[in-house]
Each structure stands twice: as C-alpha cells, then as structure tokens.
Design a protein around this motif. Structure first.
Motif, PDB file in Angstrom:
ATOM      1  N   GLU A  41       0.801  -1.227   0.085  1.00  0.00           N
ATOM      2  CA  GLU A  41       0.041  -0.083  -0.139  1.00  0.00           C
ATOM      3  C   GLU A  41       1.013   1.299  -0.120  1.00  0.00           C
ATOM      4  O   GLU A  41       0.355   2.204  -0.578  1.00  0.00           O
ATOM      5  CB  GLU A  41      -1.020   0.148   1.127  1.00  0.00           C
ATOM      6  N   ILE A  42       2.007   1.099   0.737  1.00  0.00           N
ATOM      7  CA  ILE A  42       3.048   2.445   0.654  1.00  0.00           C
ATOM      8  C   ILE A  42       3.364   2.737  -0.754  1.00  0.00           C
ATOM      9  O   ILE A  42       3.488   3.745  -1.112  1.00  0.00           O
ATOM     10  CB  ILE A  42       4.053   2.108   1.809  1.00  0.00           C
ATOM     11  N   PHE A  43       3.517   1.552  -1.407  1.00  0.00           N
ATOM     12  CA  PHE A  43       4.219   1.720  -2.776  1.00  0.00           C
ATOM     13  C   PHE A  43       2.927   2.328  -3.649  1.00  0.00           C
ATOM     14  O   PHE A  43       3.152   2.918  -4.444  1.00  0.00           O
ATOM     15  CB  PHE A  43       4.511   0.306  -3.375  1.00  0.00           C
ATOM     16  N   SER A  44       1.702   1.500  -3.592  1.00  0.00           N
ATOM     17  CA  SER A  44       0.532   2.067  -4.356  1.00  0.00           C
ATOM     18  C   SER A  44       0.364   3.583  -4.158  1.00  0.00           C
ATOM     19  O   SER A  44       0.315   4.365  -5.142  1.00  0.00           O
ATOM     20  CB  SER A  44      -0.597   1.401  -3.863  1.00  0.00           C
ATOM     21  N   ASP A  45       0.600   4.050  -2.882  1.00  0.00           N
ATOM     22  CA  ASP A  45       0.549   5.390  -2.560  1.00  0.00           C
ATOM     23  C   ASP A  45       1.624   6.424  -3.451  1.00  0.00           C
ATOM     24  O   ASP A  45       1.179   7.519  -3.779  1.00  0.00           O
ATOM     25  CB  ASP A  45       0.613   5.664  -1.001  1.00  0.00           C
ATOM     26  N   ARG A  93      -2.722 -10.427  -5.577  1.00  0.00           N
ATOM     27  CA  ARG A  93      -3.723  -9.384  -5.151  1.00  0.00           C
ATOM     28  C   ARG A  93      -3.740  -8.042  -5.726  1.00  0.00           C
ATOM     29  O   ARG A  93      -4.794  -7.359  -5.462  1.00  0.00           O
ATOM     30  CB  ARG A  93      -3.516  -9.405  -3.714  1.00  0.00           C
ATOM     31  N   SER A  94      -2.805  -7.759  -6.304  1.00  0.00           N
ATOM     32  CA  SER A  94      -2.637  -6.422  -6.716  1.00  0.00           C
ATOM     33  C   SER A  94      -3.020  -5.965  -8.144  1.00  0.00           C
ATOM     34  O   SER A  94      -3.264  -4.742  -8.530  1.00  0.00           O
ATOM     35  CB  SER A  94      -1.106  -6.079  -6.462  1.00  0.00           C
ATOM     36  N   HIS A  95      -3.328  -6.892  -9.031  1.00  0.00           N
ATOM     37  CA  HIS A  95      -3.839  -6.623 -10.538  1.00  0.00           C
ATOM     38  C   HIS A  95      -2.991  -5.725 -11.317  1.00  0.00           C
ATOM     39  O   HIS A  95      -3.346  -4.774 -12.284  1.00  0.00           O
ATOM     40  CB  HIS A  95      -5.284  -5.766 -10.390  1.00  0.00           C
ATOM     41  N   ALA A 118      -8.125  -5.235 -13.923  1.00  0.00           N
ATOM     42  CA  ALA A 118      -9.022  -4.893 -12.949  1.00  0.00           C
ATOM     43  C   ALA A 118      -9.776  -6.013 -12.451  1.00  0.00           C
ATOM     44  O   ALA A 118     -10.705  -5.943 -11.595  1.00  0.00           O
ATOM     45  CB  ALA A 118      -9.854  -3.731 -13.393  1.00  0.00           C
ATOM     46  N   GLU A 119      -9.527  -7.313 -12.944  1.00  0.00           N
ATOM     47  CA  GLU A 119     -10.394  -8.500 -12.609  1.00  0.00           C
ATOM     48  C   GLU A 119      -9.918  -8.952 -11.404  1.00  0.00           C
ATOM     49  O   GLU A 119      -9.051  -8.320 -10.703  1.00  0.00           O
ATOM     50  CB  GLU A 119      -9.791  -9.663 -13.695  1.00  0.00           C
ATOM     51  N   LYS A 120     -11.011  -9.712 -10.893  1.00  0.00           N
ATOM     52  CA  LYS A 120     -10.808 -10.336  -9.459  1.00  0.00           C
ATOM     53  C   LYS A 120      -9.427 -10.967  -9.508  1.00  0.00           C
ATOM     54  O   LYS A 120      -9.239 -11.924 -10.342  1.00  0.00           O
ATOM     55  CB  LYS A 120     -11.847 -11.238  -9.244  1.00  0.00           C
ATOM     56  N   PRO A 121      -8.749 -10.935  -8.453  1.00  0.00           N
ATOM     57  CA  PRO A 121      -7.534 -11.747  -8.451  1.00  0.00           C
ATOM     58  C   PRO A 121      -7.750 -13.187  -8.226  1.00  0.00           C
ATOM     59  O   PRO A 121      -8.619 -13.724  -7.670  1.00  0.00           O
ATOM     60  CB  PRO A 121      -6.658 -10.946  -7.119  1.00  0.00           C
ATOM     61  N   ALA A 122      -6.521 -14.001  -8.582  1.00  0.00           N
ATOM     62  CA  ALA A 122      -6.716 -15.475  -8.645  1.00  0.00           C
ATOM     63  C   ALA A 122      -6.724 -15.874  -7.026  1.00  0.00           C
ATOM     64  O   ALA A 122      -6.097 -15.054  -6.275  1.00  0.00           O
ATOM     65  CB  ALA A 122      -5.576 -15.952  -9.311  1.00  0.00           C
ATOM     66  N   ALA A 123      -7.223 -16.912  -6.787  1.00  0.00           N
ATOM     67  CA  ALA A 123      -7.047 -17.418  -5.457  1.00  0.00           C
ATOM     68  C   ALA A 123      -5.769 -17.589  -5.007  1.00  0.00           C
ATOM     69  O   ALA A 123      -4.815 -17.859  -5.710  1.00  0.00           O
ATOM     70  CB  ALA A 123      -8.052 -18.654  -5.402  1.00  0.00           C
TER      71      ALA A 123
END
Lengths: 238, 305
Positions: free
Chosen positions: A178-182, A202-204, A223-228
């Motif tokens: 999340e820090i990197f995403s910010d 998890r990050s798409h 933007a799809e649902k991530p894999a399990a």
C-alpha cells in the motif's frame, strides 16, 4: 520511463544473467518484476541504477541513455530514483533519523529540511515513534520499512524495490504494498521485484516474469478479480 | 550539473572527519606523529639557521673596516680620506687613531710586551681610521668598490676588512637551510604517504557507507570531503604538535645550557622562529596531510562492472 532494448548481461563466458531482454515501462506505471531466485531480477535492477553496464543492448531511463551517461552525471540521475534494497543497506552506527538525514545531506539539502522530511517519510511507514532508534534495535520488517522511508524521502520519480516484502508476514507485506501504491498515486513510477506470487495476484498490476535471464511472460495490469491464493498466474518455474 | 555545497555539508565534513579520527585513534596517531616528526626536524633546522642568520646580521652590524695610513701621510691626505668616508653612507661612524694613540692602546692591551716596544726606535704603529660598516652593506658590491677606492687614495697604505668569516657563516646557514628542507621534504612526503595509507584504511572501514552514499546519489565530492578534511586535520594536528615539541625543546635547552657559553648561546638561542616560519610549518603540515588524503581518495570512485 524505463526502456530496455535487447539487453544482455554476461559476467563471463559461462554465466549470462540477462539474455536479449526488451521491455518498456511508461511513466506512472506500477510493474512487478518476478521470477525465481537467479532469474536475473537483481541484475536488471542494478542495470537500471547503473551499478553495472550491459554487455549488449541499450537502456534508456527517464530519457537518458545509461550507456552514454558520464560518471559525473550518475549521482544526479540516481537522486531521481528511490531504491529499496533486499538487504536494506541501513547504516548500523546511525539512528533511524540519521540514516534518513544522511541521504538529505548527501544530496545537498539544508539541515532545516531534514527533520521535517525524515519525520514525514517515517510517518508514511508508521515508524515515526522509532526515529531515535538504531537499526539493530528494530525487527527485520521495521528495518525494511525504514529502507522504504529512505527511498521515499526525496519524492523520487521512480521507486525501485528488490524483494521489499521478503522478510514480512502477509499483513505487513500488504501494508508495504500500500505504501508503494500511495507513492505510485502521487506520481512515482514503481518497479517492484518479488517472487511473492500472492502479493502479485492480489494487486492486479502489470507483471514481467523473468527466468534464466529471459522474459518468459508479461501480463498487463488488470481490474479483474485476483486469482485465489496459491493459484499461479504464470508459468511454472519450479 | 554544478554541485553546490551548502554550509551544512561543510559541518558534516568536519563532524565526520573528527569522528573518524576518533574512531581510528591509533592509525590517526601514527599519521599525526609522522607529520610531527618530519616537521620537528624541519623546524629544528629552521631554528638553527634562523639563529645563525641572526648572528650573521649582528656580526654584519658590528663590522668594522680599518684604514691604515702611511707613516708619513700628511694632514691633507688624512683629510681626503676623512672626506671620502664622510661622503659615503656605507661607511658609518668613523674614528681617527693617531700613531701615539695606537701605541698607547697596544701598551695597555699587551702590558707584558711594553718593554720590548720601548726598546724600538720610534713608534712602529701607523695612523689609521677605524670605521663601522653600515648594516647590510658588508656584502654589497658598492661597498667592495668603495673599499678599493679608499685603497687608491694617496696616503692610504692598507685597508683591512675581514668579512670572509661572515661569508662562510652565511654559506653554513644556506647549507643548513637546504639540508633541513631536503630532509624535511623527504620526511613530509613519507608522512603524506602514511596519511594516504591511514585514509585508505578508513575508506575500507567505511566502504559500505560509501557504497550506500553512491547509490542514493551522493557525488564523489561529498563522499570524499570527510576523508580530505581528515587528512587536513591530521596535518594541522601534526604541525601543531611539532611546534609544541620544538618550542619545549628550545626552552629546555636554553635553560640547561649556561649563558656563559656565549658563542653557542648567541648562535642557537637568540630567539624562537618568527611567525612567518611558524605559519609556513603549519601550512607545510596541512599541505602534506591534504596531499596524503588526496592520494587515497583520487584512487576511489565507482567503476561500473
């Protein structure tokens, strides 16, 4: 922002770290670089930072051809990059504040700006209360977050990280992501080398997969649902 | 890509340099001691030559020329010599010594020879002029020419002026200066190389920090700054130590040697070094220190693989 054109890196006749690698990362992108140990991820990051030169091919970063770059220009180029190293590279004899302040001194910022910037960067990784600790007084995860704070302190154009979640549990790894995403939202181009498949799934985000020095797979951002959890998106490199 | 070094960088250079000297106390001490020994030797030579130089100056100030006239020199010839001496500034205070006065003086100086002199027919001593030489004129070409001109004046028998010893003393001073500078120069160079090795060791000790600094964008000037300042400080400390030791040795020697030994005293203990030479010694140590650290840091630098 980062362009590799047929880049090969050979250490000797029997050891080729990268072989004819070509890819392009545009400004503002968030890209995962993945692959097993020995795939060439760290070599690729070192080439971007011009810690080493390619044996063949061209590398252009932020409009600069690294093969042609003068040594005297290298420090100014590196100031545009926030780098998080796999082994943190914190200076043990310095406090956390000094580790951050040291960077600001090195790049010539005045002492007035040091405290404000250091505190801000540590707050971003939730470690502001440990500003006067020494690295060895912190856990591996905390040291990793200090390394991230140091990379972020100068609002870099590019943020490059080598296995930044390698020492962290899944929750902390998510926090770091999340820090990197910010940082990415604030405009930094992010290239994150990891073999943490869960994190990638998890990050798409866009993914470049390396194996034995070659790009073996590339996935665009989705933007799809991530894999399990545990389900691989990529080639099986075991 | 001009790099501006703000004042806090200079503070950082000095703080880091002092800290590194403190951390590597032993090797820093060796470097400082090497500089101190070199400059102590240079300083000792300078001190000796300085005092000998002062002795020469004093001797020159006291130099006297004696102009012997013919026994039959008439008053107009004596007056011509007097006029010549009065008209040339190289000849300072002068005094005419008549034949009778010369005889009286001899008799009073050498009382045991007085009976022999009395047995002689008449006065054997010629009239003369005793004339002081103006300071700094002794070795001038003008003075040498004027001495020859005096010799040529009618009624002048001889001109005696013994300044060869002054020349010799000056040559000794020059030799001492050269030996001191050569020996000191060689030792200072050795000290600079010692500092270079100490700085090289310190750089190895800090190689990880240097690598991190390079990776985060520090320029070579910022990386090398503390090491250069470290060498500079070692040089300054070494030269100050040398001066303290030299001054202490000077005071102790002056106290131990009785002033009765006037010749040695006047040659060696007229005074300590003048401020210009003290400043030159400190500058020499500083330059040797900086040169030593520069030798080390110029070899450093990142060369990408």
């Amino acid at each position: 922002m980062i362009h590799f054109y047929h880049v090969t890196k050979r250490f000797d006749a029997y050891s080729t770290a990268l072989h004819d690698v070509t890819f392009h990362i545009e400004k503002g992108e968030f890209v995962f670089l993945t692959g097993p140990s020995g795939a060439g991820k760290s070599t690729l990051l070192k080439l971007i930072l011009r810690q080493m030169r390619p044996t063949e091919g061209q590398i252009v970063v932020n409009g600069r051809n690294l093969n042609a770059m003068k040594r005297s220009h290298l420090p100014y180029f590196r100031r545009e990059i926030g780098m998080v190293f796999q082994d943190f590279k914190l200076i043990e004899r310095m406090t956390i504040f000094e580790n951050l302040s040291f960077i600001l001194t090195a790049i010539g910022l005045s002492a007035k700006e040091h405290k404000k910037k250091a505190y801000g960067a540590l707050r971003a990784v939730n470690l502001q209360h440990k500003i006067n600790y020494y690295p060895l007084q912190l856990s591996g995860g905390e040291q990793q977050r200090v390394a991230i704070a140091r990379a972020l302190i100068n609002d870099p154009l590019m943020l490059i990280a080598d296995e930044p979640t390698g020492n962290l549990d899944p929750d902390l790894a998510q926090e770091v992501l999340e820090i990197f995403s910010d940082a990415n939202l604030r405009g930094s181009t992010v290239l994150l080398a990891t073999h943490d498949r869960d994190l990638i799934q998890r990050s798409h985000r866009r993914v470049i997969a390396l194996d034995h020095g070659r790009i073996v797979d590339e996935k665009p951002a989705t933007a799809e649902k991530p894999a399990a959890r545990g389900e691989s998106m990529f080639v099986n490199w075991s | 890509m001009n790099e501006q070094i703000p004042s806090n960088i200079l503070v950082y250079f000095f703080r880091e340099a002092f800290r590194r000297i403190w951390v590597s106390k032993r090797s820093s001490f060796v470097a400082v001691a090497m500089i101190a020994i070199s400059l102590l030797i240079v300083g000792a030579f300078l001190l000796i030559s300085e005092n000998l130089g002062r002795a020469v100056t004093i001797a020159q100030g006291k130099s006297r020329v004696e102009i012997y006239l013919a026994n039959d020199a008439n008053p107009s010839q004596i007056a011509a010599v007097d006029r010549y001496l009065a008209g040339h500034r190289e000849f300072a205070r002068r005094r005419f010594v008549s034949r009778d006065e010369a005889l009286r003086r001899f008799s009073s100086y050498f009382t045991n020879l007085d009976p022999i002199v009395r047995q002689l027919d008449g006065n054997p001593f010629p009239p003369s002029f005793e004339c002081d030489v103006a300071p700094n004129s002794v070795q001038s070409a003008t003075f040498a020419r004027e001495v020859n001109e005096v010799r040529a004046i009618a009624g002048v028998d001889d001109v005696q002026f013994d300044w060869e010893w002054v020349r010799r003393l000056k040559r000794v001073v020059n030799v001492i200066n050269i030996v001191g500078l050569v020996a000191g120069g060689i030792l200072a160079l050795a000290a600079a190389f010692t500092i270079a090795n100490v700085i090289r060791l310190t750089m190895m000790l800090y190689r990880e920090e240097i690598e991190i600094m390079r990776l985060v964008g520090a320029t070579e000037r910022i990386i090398r700054g503390p090491f250069l300042v470290e060498g500079l400080l070692q040089g300054i400390l070494g030269s100050l130590l040398a001066l303290i030791l030299l001054f202490t040795a000077f005071l102790v020697a002056r106290r131990l040697l009785p002033p009765a030994n006037a010749l040695v005293w006047s040659f060696l203990f007229n005074g300590f070094l003048p401020w210009q030479k003290i400043a030159a010694l400190i500058a020499g140590g500083t330059i040797a220190g900086y040169f030593g650290s520069w030798l080390s840091v110029r070899e450093s630098g990142e060369e990408p693989a």
